[in-house]
Design an enzyme around this catalytic site. Structure first.
Site, PDB file in Angstrom:
ATOM      1  N   ALA A   1       1.192  -1.321   0.033  1.00  0.00           N
ATOM      2  CA  ALA A   1       0.411   0.037   0.163  1.00  0.00           C
ATOM      3  C   ALA A   1       0.590   1.401   0.350  1.00  0.00           C
ATOM      4  CB  ALA A   1      -0.807   0.112   0.994  1.00  0.00           C
ATOM      5  N   ALA A   2       1.609   0.989   0.137  1.00  0.00           N
ATOM      6  CA  ALA A   2       3.137   2.464  -0.245  1.00  0.00           C
ATOM      7  C   ALA A   2       2.752   3.385  -2.022  1.00  0.00           C
ATOM      8  CB  ALA A   2       4.290   1.960   0.044  1.00  0.00           C
ATOM      9  N   GLY A   3       2.284   2.541  -2.550  1.00  0.00           N
ATOM     10  CA  GLY A   3       1.835   2.939  -3.437  1.00  0.00           C
ATOM     11  C   GLY A   3       0.652   4.038  -3.261  1.00  0.00           C
ATOM     12  N   ASP A   4      -0.192   3.359  -2.370  1.00  0.00           N
ATOM     13  CA  ASP A   4      -1.632   3.746  -3.075  1.00  0.00           C
ATOM     14  C   ASP A   4      -1.347   4.862  -2.441  1.00  0.00           C
ATOM     15  OD1 ASP A   4      -2.145   1.527  -4.057  1.00  0.00           O
ATOM     16  OD2 ASP A   4      -2.998   0.064  -2.535  1.00  0.00           O
TER      17      ASP A   4
END
Ligand code: RIB
Length: 296
Positions: free
Chosen positions: A242-245
């Site tokens: 979820a870092a990209g999210d």
């Protein structure tokens, strides 16, 4: 208040922590387990909400316990869940393994997410019209993504496409997108070019107005109205899920609040970095105050 609409996936994530990621044919015992709200769409919605935007979501979940739990938790975040439909197909889920370096593998069962169709989007044209930013990813059908982007552009909205997981994109989609935000792997997959700068140029040649490439611990790269490289924040990562999210949610919030692209990338890099400090997707997304403190 800035209004953001996310059109995308909602999953239940089942996360096992392991020392090493499993190899083909191997059975591994996990040293920890978390189930957490996930799905790239829902993660981006929660990220934007925790950073202070008014957020609504269009999506689909099953008429099952996971669907109940996920809707309930999005509602508790303060996200408008009125446009999430319940369908007779199981809620999407993701089987996630995370190793001791924070690297992961994710396998997604799309389930209900593939019921997010053009008809549903059409019925919410007024909702699209009522928002400032529309964020899309690729965990719902591609024709729905294209249709949503087109409709959003018809109403002059800012459109962010996070092309994840990477898939071939229809040629005409680029004209409807303001910001396309692949990571390094997705960029190479979409363009067939390994060099980040050349691949970004290729997206611009295809019609993309602004390309933002997330580079993990190397920060982010921007090509559009000029070119920029923005460094990441050094932080001990325990799980990159979820870092990209969170980066995408943060980028939309920062741009929507009027930050320059350079400031927005710095802000989104900080939010992405903070997300890697906890295990799980939505449970690891930072709040506005935490980000403010971190940036000091
Ligand atoms: O980007 C992370 C997300 O990808 C997870 O939450 C999982 O559900 C998949 O959609």
């Amino acid at each position: 208040m800035l209004k953001i609409l996310v059109i995308g996936s909602i999953n239940m994530d089942y996360v096992c922590t392991v020392d090493e990621l499993p190899k083909k044919g191997e059975t591994l015992l996990s040293n920890g387990f978390v189930d957490s709200g996930g799905g790239k769409g829902a993660n981006q919605a929660v990220a934007a909400r925790r950073l202070g935007a008014e957020v609504a979501m269009i999506g689909a979940v099953g008429k099952d316990v996971s669907g109940d739990k996920l809707i309930d938790s999005l509602r508790k975040e303060g996200i408008n869940v009125d446009y999430i439909k319940r369908v007779d197909i199981p809620t999407g889920n993701a089987i996630v393994t995370v190793d001791k370096n924070g690297d992961n593998t994710i396998v997604v069962y799309s389930g209900a997410n593939f019921q997010v169709d053009e008809e549903l989007i059409n019925s919410y044209e007024a909702v699209i019209e009522d928002n400032d930013f529309i964020i899309l990813q690729l965990e719902i059908p591609m024709n729905t993504v294209l249709y949503s982007a087109k409709l959003a552009k018809k109403h002059g909205k800012k459109v962010v496409l996070n092309p994840a997981p990477a898939k071939e994109l229809p040629k005409e989609i680029y004209e409807y997108i303001d910001y396309i935000t692949p990571n390094e792997t997705e960029l190479a997959r979409i363009t067939g070019i390994d060099d980040i700068k050349l691949a970004s140029k290729e997206l611009v040649n295809r019609g993309a107005k602004n390309v933002v490439v997330t580079l993990g611990e190397k920060g982010s790269y921007y090509l559009g109205d000029g070119e920029l490289e923005v460094e990441s924040f050094k932080i001990e990562a325990v799980d990159t899920t979820a870092a990209g999210d969170s980066f995408n949610g943060a980028l939309a919030v920062a741009l929507g609040e009027g930050k320059s692209i350079e400031e927005a990338l710095k802000y989104a890099n900080a939010v992405g970095a903070l997300t890697t400090t906890k295990i799980g997707a939505q449970v690891s997304l930072p709040y506005k105050e935490e980000v403010k403190e971190f940036l000091k």
